[in-house]
Design a protein around this motif. Structure first.
Motif, mmCIF file in Angstrom:
data_model
loop_
_atom_site.group_PDB
_atom_site.id
_atom_site.type_symbol
_atom_site.label_atom_id
_atom_site.label_comp_id
_atom_site.label_asym_id
_atom_site.label_seq_id
_atom_site.Cartn_x
_atom_site.Cartn_y
_atom_site.Cartn_z
ATOM 1 N N PRO A 135 1.529 -31.714 -13.204
ATOM 2 C CA PRO A 135 0.743 -32.769 -13.871
ATOM 3 C C PRO A 135 -0.659 -32.961 -13.285
ATOM 4 O O PRO A 135 -1.603 -33.242 -14.026
ATOM 5 C CB PRO A 135 1.599 -34.024 -13.668
ATOM 6 C CG PRO A 135 2.985 -33.513 -13.489
ATOM 7 C CD PRO A 135 2.847 -32.208 -12.775
ATOM 8 N N THR A 139 -3.909 -32.412 -15.590
ATOM 9 C CA THR A 139 -4.813 -33.557 -15.768
ATOM 10 C C THR A 139 -6.223 -33.225 -15.308
ATOM 11 O O THR A 139 -7.205 -33.592 -15.966
ATOM 12 C CB THR A 139 -4.286 -34.774 -14.985
ATOM 13 O OG1 THR A 139 -2.967 -35.092 -15.422
ATOM 14 C CG2 THR A 139 -5.192 -35.986 -15.197
ATOM 15 N N LEU A 247 -0.779 -40.606 -15.995
ATOM 16 C CA LEU A 247 0.573 -41.139 -16.142
ATOM 17 C C LEU A 247 1.248 -40.594 -17.397
ATOM 18 O O LEU A 247 2.457 -40.313 -17.394
ATOM 19 C CB LEU A 247 0.538 -42.663 -16.157
ATOM 20 C CG LEU A 247 0.119 -43.349 -14.853
ATOM 21 C CD1 LEU A 247 0.032 -44.857 -15.061
ATOM 22 C CD2 LEU A 247 1.089 -43.019 -13.724
ATOM 23 N N ALA A 248 0.470 -40.445 -18.465
ATOM 24 C CA ALA A 248 1.024 -39.888 -19.694
ATOM 25 C C ALA A 248 1.451 -38.441 -19.503
ATOM 26 O O ALA A 248 2.533 -38.027 -19.940
ATOM 27 C CB ALA A 248 -0.002 -40.005 -20.820
ATOM 28 N N ARG A 250 2.218 -36.980 -16.630
ATOM 29 C CA ARG A 250 3.368 -36.947 -15.719
ATOM 30 C C ARG A 250 4.652 -37.337 -16.425
ATOM 31 O O ARG A 250 5.738 -36.812 -16.112
ATOM 32 C CB ARG A 250 3.110 -37.876 -14.530
ATOM 33 C CG ARG A 250 4.127 -37.720 -13.411
ATOM 34 C CD ARG A 250 3.727 -38.474 -12.177
ATOM 35 N NE ARG A 250 3.724 -39.913 -12.405
ATOM 36 C CZ ARG A 250 3.486 -40.814 -11.447
ATOM 37 N NH1 ARG A 250 3.201 -40.410 -10.218
ATOM 38 N NH2 ARG A 250 3.507 -42.106 -11.733
ATOM 39 N N ALA A 251 4.560 -38.268 -17.373
ATOM 40 C CA ALA A 251 5.751 -38.677 -18.119
ATOM 41 C C ALA A 251 6.290 -37.531 -18.969
ATOM 42 O O ALA A 251 7.509 -37.396 -19.174
ATOM 43 C CB ALA A 251 5.428 -39.878 -18.988
ATOM 44 N N ILE A 252 5.384 -36.687 -19.465
ATOM 45 C CA ILE A 252 5.790 -35.555 -20.312
ATOM 46 C C ILE A 252 6.333 -34.409 -19.484
ATOM 47 O O ILE A 252 7.318 -33.762 -19.860
ATOM 48 C CB ILE A 252 4.596 -35.082 -21.177
ATOM 49 C CG1 ILE A 252 4.152 -36.195 -22.129
ATOM 50 C CG2 ILE A 252 4.963 -33.819 -21.943
ATOM 51 C CD1 ILE A 252 2.906 -35.879 -22.892
#
Length: 253
Positions: A135, A139, A247-248, A250-252
């Motif tokens: 991530p 990013t 954060l988005a 990392r959530a995926i």
């Protein structure tokens, strides 16, 4: 005389760093003015020169910090470090009045958020396509697609490797150069002929040097409008990339 200059440079590293950067900028803008008639902005040429010097410095010394691994130019490590970088970003932010964004209306605000999001998603897709799964790496590269300023700031915040940060800068540089070239060619097709459209354009594209150079080649009167929202775009990218967007991702993953 040469020995005296070398001795002076070796003693005052930070001053030598400013001299190197100043000389690089002078050469870059000279090349921009005389070889490209201003179509390729001097800042883009300066970044290309800087990347080339960093590569030469790293290869010649076997180090990982580019030209600053050369003793005479070690001041570049301080000059390009987090302290002066963050100072430059804050100074840029203080030079803009938030009230000015109201001139573009709701469309300008939507353009800002949409521009950052679309560029970030496109950059993330390319990073994933090349096999990146971490991530932080995704990013950072995606943030570079936003602008070549947002990329390294995000990478430094998240602790990305120097190689990934370099890729993010390269991604932003490609976007900036493409913007410089494509803007005057497509301006008539997209109705880029008035201040309001210039502000929306700057909010969608976001790379300040690319927008400024492209608009200068289209209609110099539009440059302040596009550059203003492009500056907001950079600030918004710096705010969102290492926080909400990370954060988005990392959530995926």
């Amino acid at each position: 005389m040469n020995d005296s200059i070398v001795s002076l440079v070796d003693k005052y590293h930070l001053i030598a760093a400013f001299a190197v950067v100043g000389l690089t900028m002078y050469i870059a803008y000279w090349l921009s003015r005389h070889l490209t008639a201003g179509r390729l902005h001097g800042s883009a040429i300066a970044i290309i020169i800087g990347l080339a010097l960093a590569y030469v410095g790293g290869v010649s010394t076997g180090g990982s910090k580019g030209l600053s691994d050369v003793t005479l130019f070690s001041g570049l490590g301080l000059m390009g470090g987090g302290m002066l970088r963050d100072l430059a970003i804050i100074a840029t932010a203080y030079g803009v009045r938030f009230q000015e964004i109201k001139k573009a209306g709701l469309r300008g605000v939507i353009a800002l958020f949409l521009g950052v999001l679309v560029s970030f998603v496109a950059g993330a897709a390319v990073a994933i396509g090349f096999g990146y799964t971490d991530p932080v790496d995704i990013t950072t590269i995606a943030a570079g697609a936003v602008t070549y300023i947002v990329g390294p700031v995000t990478g430094a915040t998240l602790g990305a490797s120097s190689e990934v940060i370099a890729l993010s800068i390269a991604a932003g540089l490609v976007k900036s150069i493409l913007t410089m070239i494509a803007t005057p060619l497509t301006a008539r097709l997209i109705g880029l002929d008035n201040p309001r459209s210039a502000m929306i354009f700057g909010g969608l594209i976001g790379t300040t040097s690319g927008v400024a150079a492209g608009l200068a080649a289209t209609d110099a009167r539009l440059v302040p409008y596009g550059a203003m929202t492009a500056t907001f775009y950079t600030g918004l990218g710096i705010l969102l990339a290492p926080t909400v967007l990370f954060l988005a991702v990392r959530a995926i993953f």
